[in-house]
Design a protein around this motif. Structure first.
Motif, short mmCIF file in Angstrom:
data_model
loop_
_atom_site.label_atom_id
_atom_site.label_comp_id
_atom_site.label_asym_id
_atom_site.label_seq_id
_atom_site.Cartn_x
_atom_site.Cartn_y
_atom_site.Cartn_z
N VAL A 43 0.85 -1.20 0.00
CA VAL A 43 0.00 0.00 0.00
C VAL A 43 0.88 1.25 0.00
O VAL A 43 0.65 2.19 -0.78
N ALA A 44 1.91 1.27 0.85
CA ALA A 44 2.80 2.44 0.92
C ALA A 44 3.51 2.68 -0.40
O ALA A 44 3.62 3.83 -0.86
N MET A 45 3.98 1.63 -1.04
CA MET A 45 4.68 1.78 -2.32
C MET A 45 3.74 2.31 -3.40
O MET A 45 4.11 3.19 -4.18
N THR A 46 2.52 1.79 -3.44
CA THR A 46 1.54 2.26 -4.42
C THR A 46 1.22 3.73 -4.20
O THR A 46 1.16 4.52 -5.16
N GLU A 47 1.05 4.15 -2.96
CA GLU A 47 0.75 5.55 -2.66
C GLU A 47 1.95 6.46 -2.96
O GLU A 47 1.78 7.59 -3.42
N TYR A 48 3.15 5.96 -2.72
CA TYR A 48 4.35 6.72 -3.06
C TYR A 48 4.42 6.96 -4.57
O TYR A 48 4.67 8.08 -5.02
N MET A 49 4.19 5.92 -5.35
CA MET A 49 4.23 6.06 -6.81
C MET A 49 3.17 7.05 -7.27
O MET A 49 3.43 7.86 -8.17
N ARG A 50 2.00 7.02 -6.67
CA ARG A 50 0.95 7.98 -7.02
C ARG A 50 1.40 9.40 -6.67
O ARG A 50 1.22 10.34 -7.46
N ALA A 51 2.01 9.58 -5.50
CA ALA A 51 2.43 10.90 -5.04
C ALA A 51 3.51 11.52 -5.94
O ALA A 51 3.56 12.74 -6.08
N VAL A 52 4.36 10.69 -6.53
CA VAL A 52 5.41 11.22 -7.42
C VAL A 52 4.97 11.28 -8.88
O VAL A 52 5.78 11.51 -9.77
N GLY A 53 3.67 11.05 -9.12
CA GLY A 53 3.14 11.17 -10.48
C GLY A 53 3.35 9.96 -11.35
O GLY A 53 3.37 10.07 -12.58
N PHE A 54 3.47 8.80 -10.74
CA PHE A 54 3.67 7.55 -11.49
C PHE A 54 2.66 6.53 -10.99
O PHE A 54 3.01 5.56 -10.30
N PRO A 55 1.37 6.75 -11.31
CA PRO A 55 0.33 5.87 -10.75
C PRO A 55 0.44 4.44 -11.29
O PRO A 55 0.58 4.22 -12.48
N TYR A 56 0.39 3.50 -10.36
CA TYR A 56 0.47 2.08 -10.70
C TYR A 56 -0.93 1.53 -10.88
O TYR A 56 -1.81 1.86 -10.09
N PRO A 57 -1.20 0.71 -11.86
CA PRO A 57 -0.31 0.21 -12.90
C PRO A 57 -0.35 1.01 -14.19
O PRO A 57 0.36 0.70 -15.13
N GLN A 58 -1.19 2.06 -14.23
CA GLN A 58 -1.39 2.80 -15.48
C GLN A 58 -0.10 3.31 -16.10
O GLN A 58 0.07 3.29 -17.32
N ALA A 59 0.84 3.77 -15.28
CA ALA A 59 2.08 4.34 -15.81
C ALA A 59 2.96 3.28 -16.48
O ALA A 59 3.79 3.62 -17.33
N LEU A 60 2.78 2.03 -16.13
CA LEU A 60 3.60 0.96 -16.72
C LEU A 60 2.98 0.34 -17.97
O LEU A 60 3.69 -0.27 -18.76
N LEU A 61 1.68 0.49 -18.15
CA LEU A 61 1.00 -0.16 -19.27
C LEU A 61 1.59 0.18 -20.63
O LEU A 61 1.79 -0.73 -21.45
N PRO A 62 1.91 1.45 -20.92
CA PRO A 62 2.48 1.75 -22.24
C PRO A 62 3.82 1.06 -22.51
O PRO A 62 4.23 0.90 -23.65
N HIS A 63 4.50 0.64 -21.46
CA HIS A 63 5.81 0.01 -21.60
C HIS A 63 5.73 -1.52 -21.58
O HIS A 63 6.75 -2.20 -21.75
N GLY A 64 4.52 -2.06 -21.36
CA GLY A 64 4.36 -3.50 -21.29
C GLY A 64 5.15 -4.12 -20.14
O GLY A 64 5.64 -5.23 -20.25
N ALA A 65 5.28 -3.38 -19.05
CA ALA A 65 6.09 -3.83 -17.92
C ALA A 65 5.26 -3.90 -16.66
O ALA A 65 4.12 -3.43 -16.61
N ASP A 66 5.83 -4.48 -15.64
CA ASP A 66 5.20 -4.53 -14.32
C ASP A 66 6.30 -4.57 -13.28
O ASP A 66 7.49 -4.75 -13.60
N ILE A 67 5.94 -4.41 -12.03
CA ILE A 67 6.86 -4.45 -10.91
C ILE A 67 6.56 -5.70 -10.10
O ILE A 67 5.40 -6.01 -9.84
N PHE A 68 7.61 -6.42 -9.71
CA PHE A 68 7.44 -7.65 -8.95
C PHE A 68 8.28 -7.62 -7.69
O PHE A 68 9.43 -7.17 -7.73
N ALA A 69 7.74 -8.13 -6.62
CA ALA A 69 8.53 -8.36 -5.40
C ALA A 69 9.06 -9.78 -5.50
O ALA A 69 8.29 -10.73 -5.60
#
Length: 91
Positions: A43-69
């Motif tokens: 949750v914290a990582m998702t909110e951080y990405m939103r706060a810096v203007g990189f909303p997950y997962p929408q920001a990754l869709l154009p690149h065909g990528a994802d983030i994995f733990a």
């Protein structure tokens, strides 16, 4: 035995957010069930990405990528309990 890192302080983090512990995340003693701490981190990582203007997962869709733990470690220093307000930090 490996030496433990000292606990982090809020000034170590570039982003913080509050999260209140819900009853459904607790055991019968009102203590957070351990796996929920990893959910809190997500949750914290998702909110951080939103706060810096990189909303997950929408920001990754154009690149065909994802983030994995691929690895997660936890050090339990104290128990969170029902209705505690936690401060989650990301760096």
């Amino acid at each position: 035995m490996a030496e433990r890192e000292p606990p982090a302080v809020l000034s170590d983090f570039t982003f913080t957010m509050p999260l209140r512990v819900r009853w459904s995340e607790c055991d019968m003693q009102g203590i957070v069930f351990n796996p929920h701490y990893l959910t809190y981190a997500d949750v914290a990582m998702t909110e951080y990405m939103r706060a810096v203007g990189f909303p997950y997962p929408q920001a990754l869709l154009p690149h065909g990528a994802d983030i994995f733990a691929v690895n997660a470690n936890t050090d339990f220093r104290a128990s969170a309990r029902f209705d505690d307000e936690l401060t989650l930090g990301v760096r």
